[in-house]
Design an enzyme around this catalytic site. Structure first.
Site, PDB file in Angstrom:
ATOM      1  N   ARG A  37       0.839  -1.212   0.000  1.00  0.00           N
ATOM      2  CA  ARG A  37       0.000   0.000   0.000  1.00  0.00           C
ATOM      3  C   ARG A  37       0.872   1.260   0.000  1.00  0.00           C
ATOM      4  O   ARG A  37       0.584   2.241   0.681  1.00  0.00           O
ATOM      5  CB  ARG A  37      -0.918   0.055   1.224  1.00  0.00           C
ATOM      6  N   SER A  77     -10.263  -0.466   3.751  1.00  0.00           N
ATOM      7  CA  SER A  77      -9.430  -0.597   4.957  1.00  0.00           C
ATOM      8  C   SER A  77      -8.975   0.785   5.401  1.00  0.00           C
ATOM      9  O   SER A  77      -8.363   1.509   4.619  1.00  0.00           O
ATOM     10  CB  SER A  77      -8.191  -1.431   4.681  1.00  0.00           C
ATOM     11  N   GLU A  87      -4.328   3.915   6.410  1.00  0.00           N
ATOM     12  CA  GLU A  87      -4.126   3.714   4.977  1.00  0.00           C
ATOM     13  C   GLU A  87      -4.728   4.877   4.188  1.00  0.00           C
ATOM     14  O   GLU A  87      -4.241   5.235   3.125  1.00  0.00           O
ATOM     15  CB  GLU A  87      -4.785   2.401   4.564  1.00  0.00           C
TER      16      GLU A  87
HETATM   17  N1  EPU Z   1      -9.867 -10.399  10.877  1.00  0.00           N
HETATM   18  C1  EPU Z   1     -10.539 -10.455  12.075  1.00  0.00           C
HETATM   19  N2  EPU Z   1     -11.569  -9.582  12.278  1.00  0.00           N
HETATM   20  C2  EPU Z   1     -11.963  -8.695  11.350  1.00  0.00           C
HETATM   21  C3  EPU Z   1     -11.283  -8.648  10.119  1.00  0.00           C
HETATM   22  C4  EPU Z   1     -10.235  -9.507   9.894  1.00  0.00           C
HETATM   23  O1  EPU Z   1     -10.217 -11.232  12.947  1.00  0.00           O
HETATM   24  O2  EPU Z   1     -12.907  -7.940  11.641  1.00  0.00           O
HETATM   25  C5  EPU Z   1      -8.721 -11.308  10.647  1.00  0.00           C
HETATM   26  C6  EPU Z   1      -9.071 -12.738  10.362  1.00  0.00           C
HETATM   27  O3  EPU Z   1      -8.098 -13.503  11.002  1.00  0.00           O
HETATM   28  C7  EPU Z   1      -8.876 -12.873   8.872  1.00  0.00           C
HETATM   29  C8  EPU Z   1      -7.737 -11.917   8.637  1.00  0.00           C
HETATM   30  O4  EPU Z   1      -7.957 -10.870   9.581  1.00  0.00           O
HETATM   31  O5  EPU Z   1      -8.570 -14.171   8.547  1.00  0.00           O
HETATM   32  C9  EPU Z   1      -7.664 -11.346   7.261  1.00  0.00           C
HETATM   33  O6  EPU Z   1      -8.892 -10.721   6.944  1.00  0.00           O
HETATM   34  P1  EPU Z   1      -9.283 -10.382   5.423  1.00  0.00           P
HETATM   35  O7  EPU Z   1      -9.083 -11.560   4.558  1.00  0.00           O
HETATM   36  O8  EPU Z   1     -10.615  -9.738   5.435  1.00  0.00           O
HETATM   37  O9  EPU Z   1      -8.161  -9.372   4.988  1.00  0.00           O
HETATM   38  P2  EPU Z   1      -7.526  -8.097   5.709  1.00  0.00           P
HETATM   39  O10 EPU Z   1      -6.100  -8.405   6.024  1.00  0.00           O
HETATM   40  O11 EPU Z   1      -8.376  -7.653   6.820  1.00  0.00           O
HETATM   41  C10 EPU Z   1      -6.619  -7.094   3.472  1.00  0.00           C
HETATM   42  C11 EPU Z   1      -6.655  -5.788   2.742  1.00  0.00           C
HETATM   43  C12 EPU Z   1      -7.982  -5.593   2.025  1.00  0.00           C
HETATM   44  C13 EPU Z   1      -8.155  -6.763   1.060  1.00  0.00           C
HETATM   45  C14 EPU Z   1      -8.095  -8.071   1.842  1.00  0.00           C
HETATM   46  C15 EPU Z   1      -8.137  -9.279   0.942  1.00  0.00           C
HETATM   47  C16 EPU Z   1      -5.198  -4.309   3.972  1.00  0.00           C
HETATM   48  C17 EPU Z   1      -5.106  -3.125   4.866  1.00  0.00           C
HETATM   49  N3  EPU Z   1      -6.424  -4.689   3.658  1.00  0.00           N
HETATM   50  O12 EPU Z   1      -7.586  -7.031   4.524  1.00  0.00           O
HETATM   51  O13 EPU Z   1      -7.914  -4.405   1.271  1.00  0.00           O
HETATM   52  O14 EPU Z   1      -9.380  -6.663   0.350  1.00  0.00           O
HETATM   53  O15 EPU Z   1      -6.850  -8.149   2.582  1.00  0.00           O
HETATM   54  O16 EPU Z   1      -6.917  -9.421   0.274  1.00  0.00           O
HETATM   55  O17 EPU Z   1      -4.171  -4.866   3.565  1.00  0.00           O
HETATM   56  C18 EPU Z   1      -8.399  -2.069   1.194  1.00  0.00           C
HETATM   57  O18 EPU Z   1      -7.200  -1.877   1.075  1.00  0.00           O
HETATM   58  O19 EPU Z   1      -9.226  -1.118   1.228  1.00  0.00           O
HETATM   59  C19 EPU Z   1      -8.894  -3.439   1.351  1.00  0.00           C
HETATM   60  C20 EPU Z   1     -10.184  -3.693   1.569  1.00  0.00           C
END
Ligand code: EPU
Length: 337
Positions: free
Chosen positions: A163, A237, A333
């Site tokens: 990012r 995010s 972000e």
């Molecule tokens: N999780 C929780 N609670 C929550 C959300 C997430 O426990 O409320 C934990 C879970 O363990 C889950 C892990 O976080 O397994 C990962 O969650 P998720 O797959 O939703 O991905 P993320 O790491 O929360 C990132 C990106 C998103 C992108 C997703 C999928 C960042 C800051 N965000 O989210 O990007 O869509 O991965 O690849 O890296 C964005 O940048 O606006 C965005 C939505």
């Protein structure tokens, strides 16, 4: 050139914050850009707005806000394996993804439905489901607001990170990105490494992976988890997933055995900020018309009529509680205006 004064930016930011721009101009053709950006009669401070999907407005926006809605996709070259496309920065990102899918070109299907415009894709190296924009960006062309001329940076020169790019550092607020050249693949190398994609493909009964199938799976996952900005104001995010040392992670794990992580290097790991925020009790938190999304704690939301300064204040509280409980400093972000 139609410059408007003191108009509300509410329709132009996905958080739906109702704050005015001092002056406002929409540009749908870059032909006159150089004249506009060097016009001494116009305010010196310029704010470039694309889809407004990664910005939090916290105060009236001074200077001239330029809404970039220039469109166009042009094939510039092709070989046996790749096609190079020049895409105008005002193209809606998902429209570009749909163009790629319709033309059987792979590389951006995992990035389906990310809000915003093409011009923002290099800015923060958008990423999702195991893929980042930097993998297909060949070069970025922009007008340099201080040097007053066009420049093109190749992929390396953009210094892409998670990012992150040069456009968030040395070139912050100094460029108007006019086009991005992508190199897409004629022979797809599918990335279904992200567990949820595989599960979704199974759910959809898809046995043969295709560019379109991955896109459909990503769209299904995103719509089930992330709020639609047309219905609930948000900027995706709000925070980045923090990178911490393995040493700190191992210490935290003794106290919090369930803490998830993704490998980054031999000495560091990434921890999902959504997990940290949820563990601090924020998931689904609501205070008047703002809050933390019920299905994804990484997303701050405006249920309607919310105020940018209040969302900022909420983000401060979230930051502080994660810092107090885990000793981890979250980084925002979104760009704060
Ligand atoms: N999780 C929780 N609670 C929550 C959300 C997430 O426990 O409320 C934990 C879970 O363990 C889950 C892990 O976080 O397994 C990962 O969650 P998720 O797959 O939703 O991905 P993320 O790491 O929360 C990132 C990106 C998103 C992108 C997703 C999928 C960042 C800051 N965000 O989210 O990007 O869509 O991965 O690849 O890296 C964005 O940048 O606006 C965005 C939505």
């Amino acid at each position: 050139m139609r410059i408007q004064q003191n108009i509300s930016l509410k329709p132009y930011n996905t958080f739906g914050i109702d704050l005015p721009a001092e002056s406002f101009l929409e540009i749908d053709d870059h032909g006159t850009l150089a004249d506009i950006l060097t016009d001494k009669a116009l305010p010196a401070k310029k704010n470039i707005l694309g889809g407004g999907s990664n910005v939090l407005l916290t105060q009236p926006v001074a200077g001239l806000t330029i809404l970039n809605s220039s469109k166009g996709i042009t094939k510039v070259k092709e070989d046996d394996n790749h096609v190079w496309l020049d895409v105008s920065s005002g193209e809606v990102w998902h429209d570009f993804v749909l163009y790629a899918i319709a033309n059987d070109l792979a590389g951006v299907e995992n990035l389906s439905l990310i809000p915003g415009t093409v011009g923002a894709s290099p800015m923060q190296n958008i990423g999702a489901y195991g893929v980042e924009a930097k993998e297909t960006i060949d070069s970025v062309t922009f007008w340099h607001l201080e040097d007053k001329g066009y420049l093109t940076l190749n992929n390396n020169e953009c210094r892409f990170g998670y990012r992150d790019s040069i456009f968030k550092h040395e070139l912050k607020n100094k460029v108007f990105i006019t086009s991005v050249r992508y190199r897409l693949n004629k022979k797809p190398d599918f990335n279904v490494s992200y567990g949820a994609i595989e599960q979704e493909l199974q759910k959809m009964n898809i046995s043969e992976v295709s560019i379109k199938a991955i896109s459909d799976a990503v769209i299904a996952i995103r719509t089930s988890k992330l709020p639609d900005p047309k219905k609930i104001g948000n900027a995706g995010s709000f925070f980045k997933n923090p990178t911490i040392s393995i040493k700190q992670y191992d210490q935290l794990k003794t106290q919090y055995p369930d803490i998830p992580s993704y490998p980054v290097s031999e000495t560091s790991v990434k921890v999902p900020a959504g997990w940290l925020i949820e563990q601090c009790g924020w998931k689904g938190f609501k205070d008047g018309n703002i809050g933390v999304h019920q299905k994804q704690a990484l997303v701050l939301v405006n249920y309607g009529g919310g105020n940018g300064a209040d969302i900022w204040a909420l983000s401060e509280k979230v930051l502080k509680s994660v810092q107090d409980k885990y000793g981890i400093e979250l980084e925002r972000e979104v760009q704060v205006w």
